[in-house]
Design a protein around this motif. Structure first.
Motif, mmCIF file in Angstrom:
data_model
loop_
_atom_site.group_PDB
_atom_site.id
_atom_site.type_symbol
_atom_site.label_atom_id
_atom_site.label_comp_id
_atom_site.label_asym_id
_atom_site.label_seq_id
_atom_site.Cartn_x
_atom_site.Cartn_y
_atom_site.Cartn_z
ATOM 1 N N PHE A 37 78.190 22.807 40.949
ATOM 2 C CA PHE A 37 77.000 23.460 41.480
ATOM 3 C C PHE A 37 77.275 23.758 42.949
ATOM 4 O O PHE A 37 78.189 23.184 43.550
ATOM 5 C CB PHE A 37 75.785 22.536 41.380
ATOM 6 C CG PHE A 37 75.370 22.230 39.967
ATOM 7 C CD1 PHE A 37 76.108 21.371 39.164
ATOM 8 C CD2 PHE A 37 74.218 22.791 39.434
ATOM 9 C CE1 PHE A 37 75.727 21.092 37.850
ATOM 10 C CE2 PHE A 37 73.813 22.515 38.139
ATOM 11 C CZ PHE A 37 74.565 21.662 37.342
ATOM 12 N N GLN A 39 75.271 24.851 46.910
ATOM 13 C CA GLN A 39 74.044 25.040 47.671
ATOM 14 C C GLN A 39 74.376 25.719 48.977
ATOM 15 O O GLN A 39 75.128 25.179 49.798
ATOM 16 C CB GLN A 39 73.351 23.704 47.925
ATOM 17 C CG GLN A 39 71.980 23.844 48.553
ATOM 18 C CD GLN A 39 71.181 22.562 48.489
ATOM 19 O OE1 GLN A 39 71.726 21.472 48.303
ATOM 20 N NE2 GLN A 39 69.873 22.672 48.609
ATOM 21 N N LYS A 43 68.995 27.616 50.754
ATOM 22 C CA LYS A 43 68.775 27.981 49.353
ATOM 23 C C LYS A 43 68.806 26.744 48.466
ATOM 24 O O LYS A 43 69.292 25.692 48.864
ATOM 25 C CB LYS A 43 69.822 28.988 48.892
ATOM 26 C CG LYS A 43 69.741 30.336 49.596
ATOM 27 C CD LYS A 43 70.685 31.334 48.966
ATOM 28 C CE LYS A 43 70.551 32.698 49.606
ATOM 29 N NZ LYS A 43 71.463 33.698 48.980
ATOM 30 N N GLU A 44 68.305 26.899 47.268
ATOM 31 C CA GLU A 44 68.328 25.804 46.320
ATOM 32 C C GLU A 44 69.728 25.658 45.713
ATOM 33 O O GLU A 44 70.501 26.615 45.664
ATOM 34 C CB GLU A 44 67.305 26.049 45.209
ATOM 35 C CG GLU A 44 65.864 25.991 45.679
ATOM 36 C CD GLU A 44 64.881 26.083 44.529
ATOM 37 O OE1 GLU A 44 63.673 25.932 44.780
ATOM 38 O OE2 GLU A 44 65.309 26.295 43.385
ATOM 39 N N GLU A 46 72.426 25.652 42.964
ATOM 40 C CA GLU A 46 72.526 26.485 41.776
ATOM 41 C C GLU A 46 73.760 26.124 40.960
ATOM 42 O O GLU A 46 74.773 25.680 41.496
ATOM 43 C CB GLU A 46 72.585 27.973 42.152
ATOM 44 C CG GLU A 46 73.795 28.372 42.950
ATOM 45 C CD GLU A 46 73.873 29.871 43.212
ATOM 46 O OE1 GLU A 46 73.009 30.616 42.739
ATOM 47 O OE2 GLU A 46 74.831 30.286 43.903
ATOM 48 N N ALA A 61 78.025 30.939 35.891
ATOM 49 C CA ALA A 61 76.977 31.783 36.453
ATOM 50 C C ALA A 61 77.491 33.219 36.474
ATOM 51 O O ALA A 61 78.697 33.453 36.662
ATOM 52 C CB ALA A 61 76.626 31.320 37.860
#
Length: 123
Positions: A37, A39, A43-44, A46, A61
Motif C-alpha cells: 500500500f 500513502q 492523502k489516504e 491506498e 491498482a
C-alpha cells in the motif's frame, strides 16, 4: 516486535525503477496473502498490489498496472515490488502488509503492517 522489514525506497527521477523488499524474519506470512500500500502526503493510504500465499494470484491498482510487479520468494520469506517507469505521482510512503487470508488482501483484511519505506520520484 518487528515482524516486517521493508527496504529499497529512495529518491529517483521520473522513468527510473526501484525494487522494494519486505522481509519476514519471523516467518509469519508464509501462508498469507501479502500486499503493498502507499500513502502520499495529505492523502489516504491506498492499495497498490497484492499476491496470494503461493504467488499464483496477483492484483494491482489501475494506476500501477503494467508498470509494477509484485512477487514473493517463500523460501526466503520476502515479498518484492518491482516498480518501473516511475512517475512523480508514485511518491509516497510504501507499506508492506500481511492479510488474514491466504488469497487476497485489501485495507480491511490487513492483519499487520510494516513500518513503511519512502519513495520519492522527482520530475
Amino acid at each position: 516486535q518487528v515482524r516486517l522489514v521493508e527496504s529499497g525506497g529512495g529518491l529517483v527521477q521520473a522513468g527510473d525503477s526501484l525494487r522494494l523488499s519486505c522481509a519476514d524474519p519471523r516467518r509469519t506470512f508464509s501462508n498469507n496473502a501479502v500486499g503493498w500500500f502507499r500513502q502520499a502526503p495529505g492523502k489516504e493510504r491506498e492499495f497498490v498490489a497484492g499476491i496470494s500465499w503461493r504467488g499464483g494470484n496477483t492484483n494491482y491498482a489501475d494506476s500501477v498496472k503494467d508498470r509494477f510487479t509484485i512477487s514473493r520468494d517463500n523460501v526466503k520469506n520476502i515479498v518484492y515490488l518491482q516498480m518501473n517507469s516511475l512517475k512523480p505521482e508514485d511518491t509516497g510512503v510504501y507499506y508492506c502488509a500481511v492479510a488474514r487470508s491466504s488469497q487476497t488482501i485489501n485495507a480491511g483484511t490487513v492483519q499487520y503492517w510494516g513500518q513503511g519505506t519512502q519513495v520519492t520520484v522527482s520530475s
